[in-house]
Design a protein around this motif. Structure first.
Motif, PDB file in Angstrom:
ATOM      1  N   LEU A 275       0.858  -1.183   0.000  1.00 19.64           N
ATOM      2  CA  LEU A 275       0.000   0.000   0.000  1.00 19.64           C
ATOM      3  C   LEU A 275       0.890   1.228   0.000  1.00 19.64           C
ATOM      4  CD1 LEU A 275      -2.435  -1.163   2.827  1.00 19.64           C
ATOM      5  CD2 LEU A 275      -2.946  -1.163   0.377  1.00 19.64           C
ATOM      6  N   CYS A 276       0.394   2.337  -0.548  1.00 22.34           N
ATOM      7  CA  CYS A 276       1.180   3.561  -0.519  1.00 22.34           C
ATOM      8  C   CYS A 276       0.279   4.742  -0.186  1.00 22.34           C
ATOM      9  CB  CYS A 276       1.907   3.794  -1.842  1.00 22.34           C
ATOM     10  SG  CYS A 276       0.816   4.057  -3.245  1.00 22.34           S
ATOM     11  N   CYS A 277       0.877   5.747   0.451  1.00 24.83           N
ATOM     12  CA  CYS A 277       0.126   6.910   0.908  1.00 24.83           C
ATOM     13  C   CYS A 277       1.025   8.129   0.794  1.00 24.83           C
ATOM     14  CB  CYS A 277      -0.317   6.701   2.358  1.00 24.83           C
ATOM     15  SG  CYS A 277      -1.424   7.971   2.985  1.00 24.83           S
ATOM     16  N   PHE A 278       0.582   9.170   0.077  1.00 29.98           N
ATOM     17  CA  PHE A 278       1.384  10.377  -0.073  1.00 29.98           C
ATOM     18  C   PHE A 278       1.262  11.270   1.163  1.00 29.98           C
ATOM     19  CE2 PHE A 278       1.285   9.262  -4.563  1.00 29.98           C
ATOM     20  CZ  PHE A 278       2.555   9.627  -4.980  1.00 29.98           C
ATOM     21  N   LEU A 279       2.379  11.846   1.569  1.00 31.98           N
ATOM     22  CA  LEU A 279       2.407  12.836   2.644  1.00 31.98           C
ATOM     23  C   LEU A 279       3.518  13.826   2.323  1.00 31.98           C
ATOM     24  CD1 LEU A 279       1.352  13.692   5.554  1.00 31.98           C
ATOM     25  CD2 LEU A 279       3.382  12.521   6.410  1.00 31.98           C
ATOM     26  N   ASP A 280       3.148  14.989   1.774  1.00 28.32           N
ATOM     27  CA  ASP A 280       4.170  15.989   1.476  1.00 28.32           C
ATOM     28  C   ASP A 280       4.694  16.607   2.762  1.00 28.32           C
ATOM     29  OD1 ASP A 280       4.011  15.522  -1.211  1.00 28.32           O
ATOM     30  OD2 ASP A 280       2.661  17.192  -1.646  1.00 28.32           O
ATOM     31  N   ASP A 281       5.836  17.320   2.645  1.00 29.01           N
ATOM     32  CA  ASP A 281       6.507  17.795   3.861  1.00 29.01           C
ATOM     33  C   ASP A 281       5.753  18.903   4.595  1.00 29.01           C
ATOM     34  OD1 ASP A 281       6.932  20.007   2.256  1.00 29.01           O
ATOM     35  OD2 ASP A 281       9.123  19.852   2.221  1.00 29.01           O
ATOM     36  N   ASP A 282       4.710  19.481   3.965  1.00 29.27           N
ATOM     37  CA  ASP A 282       3.931  20.510   4.667  1.00 29.27           C
ATOM     38  C   ASP A 282       2.604  19.961   5.179  1.00 29.27           C
ATOM     39  OD1 ASP A 282       2.857  20.152   2.164  1.00 29.27           O
ATOM     40  OD2 ASP A 282       2.554  22.282   1.746  1.00 29.27           O
ATOM     41  N   ASP A 283       2.509  18.645   5.259  1.00 32.40           N
ATOM     42  CA  ASP A 283       1.320  17.988   5.800  1.00 32.40           C
ATOM     43  C   ASP A 283       1.712  17.090   6.970  1.00 32.40           C
ATOM     44  OD1 ASP A 283      -0.387  19.099   3.834  1.00 32.40           O
ATOM     45  OD2 ASP A 283       0.215  17.535   2.423  1.00 32.40           O
ATOM     46  N   LEU A 284       0.710  16.755   7.799  1.00 35.41           N
ATOM     47  CA  LEU A 284       0.949  15.921   8.975  1.00 35.41           C
ATOM     48  C   LEU A 284      -0.141  14.862   9.083  1.00 35.41           C
ATOM     49  CD1 LEU A 284       1.634  18.800  11.554  1.00 35.41           C
ATOM     50  CD2 LEU A 284       3.361  17.416  10.396  1.00 35.41           C
ATOM     51  N   PHE A 285       0.236  13.678   9.537  1.00 35.18           N
ATOM     52  CA  PHE A 285      -0.729  12.622   9.873  1.00 35.18           C
ATOM     53  C   PHE A 285      -1.147  12.752  11.328  1.00 35.18           C
ATOM     54  CE2 PHE A 285       1.172   9.281   6.749  1.00 35.18           C
ATOM     55  CZ  PHE A 285       0.321   9.703   5.748  1.00 35.18           C
ATOM     56  N   TYR A 286      -2.428  12.526  11.630  1.00 34.04           N
ATOM     57  CA  TYR A 286      -2.793  12.198  13.008  1.00 34.04           C
ATOM     58  C   TYR A 286      -2.259  10.787  13.283  1.00 34.04           C
ATOM     59  CZ  TYR A 286      -5.900  16.190  13.802  1.00 34.04           C
ATOM     60  OH  TYR A 286      -6.395  17.447  14.002  1.00 34.04           O
ATOM     61  N   ALA A 287      -2.084  10.459  14.554  1.00 27.38           N
ATOM     62  CA  ALA A 287      -1.386   9.223  14.918  1.00 27.38           C
ATOM     63  C   ALA A 287      -2.101   7.958  14.438  1.00 27.38           C
ATOM     64  CB  ALA A 287      -1.194   9.159  16.431  1.00 27.38           C
ATOM     65  N   ASP A 288      -3.438   8.002  14.322  1.00 26.24           N
ATOM     66  CA  ASP A 288      -4.181   6.792  13.947  1.00 26.24           C
ATOM     67  C   ASP A 288      -4.489   6.727  12.452  1.00 26.24           C
ATOM     68  OD1 ASP A 288      -5.899   8.934  13.963  1.00 26.24           O
ATOM     69  OD2 ASP A 288      -7.424   8.005  15.234  1.00 26.24           O
ATOM     70  N   HIS A 289      -3.903   7.616  11.652  1.00 23.54           N
ATOM     71  CA  HIS A 289      -4.248   7.730  10.238  1.00 23.54           C
ATOM     72  C   HIS A 289      -4.076   6.404   9.490  1.00 23.54           C
ATOM     73  CE1 HIS A 289      -4.957  10.066   6.556  1.00 23.54           C
ATOM     74  NE2 HIS A 289      -4.013   9.320   6.003  1.00 23.54           N
ATOM     75  N   LEU A 290      -2.877   5.854   9.542  1.00 25.49           N
ATOM     76  CA  LEU A 290      -2.622   4.621   8.784  1.00 25.49           C
ATOM     77  C   LEU A 290      -3.357   3.434   9.382  1.00 25.49           C
ATOM     78  CD1 LEU A 290       1.177   4.931   7.919  1.00 25.49           C
ATOM     79  CD2 LEU A 290      -0.795   5.495   6.498  1.00 25.49           C
ATOM     80  N   GLU A 291      -3.438   3.356  10.699  1.00 27.08           N
ATOM     81  CA  GLU A 291      -4.128   2.224  11.330  1.00 27.08           C
ATOM     82  C   GLU A 291      -5.575   2.118  10.851  1.00 27.08           C
ATOM     83  OE1 GLU A 291      -5.771   0.625  15.649  1.00 27.08           O
ATOM     84  OE2 GLU A 291      -4.402   2.336  15.598  1.00 27.08           O
ATOM     85  N   VAL A 292      -6.276   3.252  10.859  1.00 25.76           N
ATOM     86  CA  VAL A 292      -7.694   3.240  10.479  1.00 25.76           C
ATOM     87  C   VAL A 292      -7.852   2.938   8.991  1.00 25.76           C
ATOM     88  CG1 VAL A 292      -9.779   4.651  10.268  1.00 25.76           C
ATOM     89  CG2 VAL A 292      -8.409   4.741  12.361  1.00 25.76           C
ATOM     90  N   LEU A 293      -7.032   3.571   8.144  1.00 25.52           N
ATOM     91  CA  LEU A 293      -7.166   3.343   6.707  1.00 25.52           C
ATOM     92  C   LEU A 293      -6.824   1.896   6.325  1.00 25.52           C
ATOM     93  CD1 LEU A 293      -5.773   6.601   5.041  1.00 25.52           C
ATOM     94  CD2 LEU A 293      -8.136   5.917   5.401  1.00 25.52           C
ATOM     95  N   VAL A 294      -5.744   1.369   6.878  1.00 18.41           N
ATOM     96  CA  VAL A 294      -5.372  -0.018   6.569  1.00 18.41           C
ATOM     97  C   VAL A 294      -6.438  -0.984   7.070  1.00 18.41           C
ATOM     98  CG1 VAL A 294      -3.689  -1.856   6.982  1.00 18.41           C
ATOM     99  CG2 VAL A 294      -2.899   0.476   6.535  1.00 18.41           C
ATOM    100  N   ASN A 295      -6.954  -0.717   8.262  1.00 23.70           N
ATOM    101  CA  ASN A 295      -7.997  -1.570   8.828  1.00 23.70           C
ATOM    102  C   ASN A 295      -9.224  -1.605   7.923  1.00 23.70           C
ATOM    103  OD1 ASN A 295      -8.191  -3.281  11.063  1.00 23.70           O
ATOM    104  ND2 ASN A 295      -9.675  -1.943  12.048  1.00 23.70           N
ATOM    105  N   GLU A 296      -9.612  -0.430   7.397  1.00 27.39           N
ATOM    106  CA  GLU A 296     -10.762  -0.371   6.493  1.00 27.39           C
ATOM    107  C   GLU A 296     -10.468  -1.081   5.184  1.00 27.39           C
ATOM    108  OE1 GLU A 296     -13.959   0.883   7.095  1.00 27.39           O
ATOM    109  OE2 GLU A 296     -13.079   0.702   9.084  1.00 27.39           O
ATOM    110  N   TRP A 297      -9.254  -0.924   4.663  1.00 26.75           N
ATOM    111  CA  TRP A 297      -8.904  -1.588   3.396  1.00 26.75           C
ATOM    112  C   TRP A 297      -8.900  -3.102   3.568  1.00 26.75           C
ATOM    113  CZ3 TRP A 297      -4.615  -4.600   1.928  1.00 26.75           C
ATOM    114  CH2 TRP A 297      -4.575  -4.930   0.559  1.00 26.75           C
ATOM    115  N   LEU A 298      -8.428  -3.587   4.715  1.00 24.54           N
ATOM    116  CA  LEU A 298      -8.374  -5.032   4.943  1.00 24.54           C
ATOM    117  C   LEU A 298      -9.766  -5.662   5.004  1.00 24.54           C
ATOM    118  CD1 LEU A 298      -5.440  -5.252   7.509  1.00 24.54           C
ATOM    119  CD2 LEU A 298      -5.486  -6.257   5.220  1.00 24.54           C
TER     120      LEU A 298
END
Length: 320
Positions: A275-298
């Motif tokens: 899986l891939c996810c773009f994050l440019d240097d002027d953006d930030l993830f909340y801590a649960d961003h990838l966990e929730v998205l991966v969980n939904e994709w699975l």
């Protein structure tokens, strides 16, 4: 809401907080006039007013069994939190926020009943409000700290943050870990340019803070520095990150000045994640961003993509 890099927040729930004993004693503990709901918000305000900082720690997990379904209306919480909100406005709000609080409380009587006996119990709460409001108004505080009010909340509420976890026992990520393939590798594709070291450091920190990594989900960071060929200004940060070992894999590619699309395609070319996810240097993830998205994709791996809301945040840059 909390700062995705520092974890700093304006208030924290007392259900799961670790206090410094010296700090909570310095502010004389809880406000005894508040019975239930809002007392932790009020305490948080006084702690910040005394120079203490409140931080969310994403790698600490707390199970709090309280809702039968997402966004369930619980009478005691509804009644206690609305009363506390108006009382806190009396002590910490500006004049218009105090008036707004009383108008909002009166407006509750116009709602369609959300639970049996709602109007009768609201009448009882009205008597409490009339009794307690003068005491809170007589102890109004002026502070250098901001005490925000957003309708019945106290800060920006993250839409979608009330997330229904798959089960108390196992998430889809944890189930995937137990298979031969394991949890999917996520490649975070990040584009940067020379002279943006401060923004880059924050963006990387928000990737390091991911709860997906705490669940032992592998994260690969692919950093492409557009215009960094021969300069490699981001290399020191990448070397530091590699040494820390907090991410499964780190790839750094300096390019001649080529533009965002070329840099993005180069990041895709060298990425090895499922899986891939773009994050440019002027953006930030909340801590649960990838966990929730991966969980939904699975739940539905046939999907080509899953995506979430994003916030555009007005920012005053003090220093790069």
């Amino acid at each position: 809401d909390y700062h995705p890099v520092t974890g700093e927040t304006t208030w924290c729930s007392s259900a799961c907080v670790l206090f410094k004993t010296e700090a909570i004693k310095a502010v004389n503990g809880y406000e005894p006039l508040l019975f239930l709901y809002g007392e932790d918000v009020e305490l948080s305000y006084r702690l910040r007013d005394h120079g203490y900082t409140l931080r969310y720690v994403p790698n600490a997990t707390v199970w709090h069994f309280t809702y039968e379904e997402a966004a369930q209306i619980k009478p005691q919480q509804f009644l206690g939190s609305t009363l506390a909100n108006v009382l806190l406005r009396c002590r910490y709000g500006r004049r218009h926020e105090v008036i707004q609080g009383f108008l909002m409380f009166m407006g509750l009587f116009a709602l369609r009943p959300l639970f049996p006996g709602m109007r009768r119990q609201l009448q009882a709460q009205t008597w409490k409000l009339m009794k307690l409001a003068p005491q809170f108004l007589n102890t109004r505080r002026k502070s250098q700290e901001k005490f925000p009010f957003r309708m019945w909340d106290y800060a920006m509420a993250r839409e979608g943050a009330f997330y229904k976890y798959p089960s108390a026992a196992q998430s889809h990520i944890e189930q995937a870990k137990n298979t031969a393939q394991g949890a999917p590798m996520v490649s975070v594709l990040m584009r940067t340019m020379p002279g943006r070291a401060g923004k880059l450091r924050e963006a990387i920190a928000s990737v390091v803070n991911q709860t997906y990594a705490q669940l032992k989900g592998p994260i690969e960071l692919v950093l492409v520095e557009d215009g960094g060929f021969g300069i490699e200004s981001a290399k020191a940060q990448i070397d530091e990150l590699r040494v820390s070992g907090v991410l499964a894999k780190v790839i750094y590619v300096p390019l001649p000045k080529s533009g965002r699309c070329v840099a993005g395609n180069k990041a895709l070319e060298v990425a090895t994640g499922q899986l891939c996810c773009f994050l440019d240097d002027d953006d930030l993830f909340y801590a649960d961003h990838l966990e929730v998205l991966v969980n939904e994709w699975l739940k539905q791996p046939s999907l080509g993509a899953v995506y979430a809301l994003g916030y555009e945040v007005r920012t005053h840059v003090i220093s790069e």
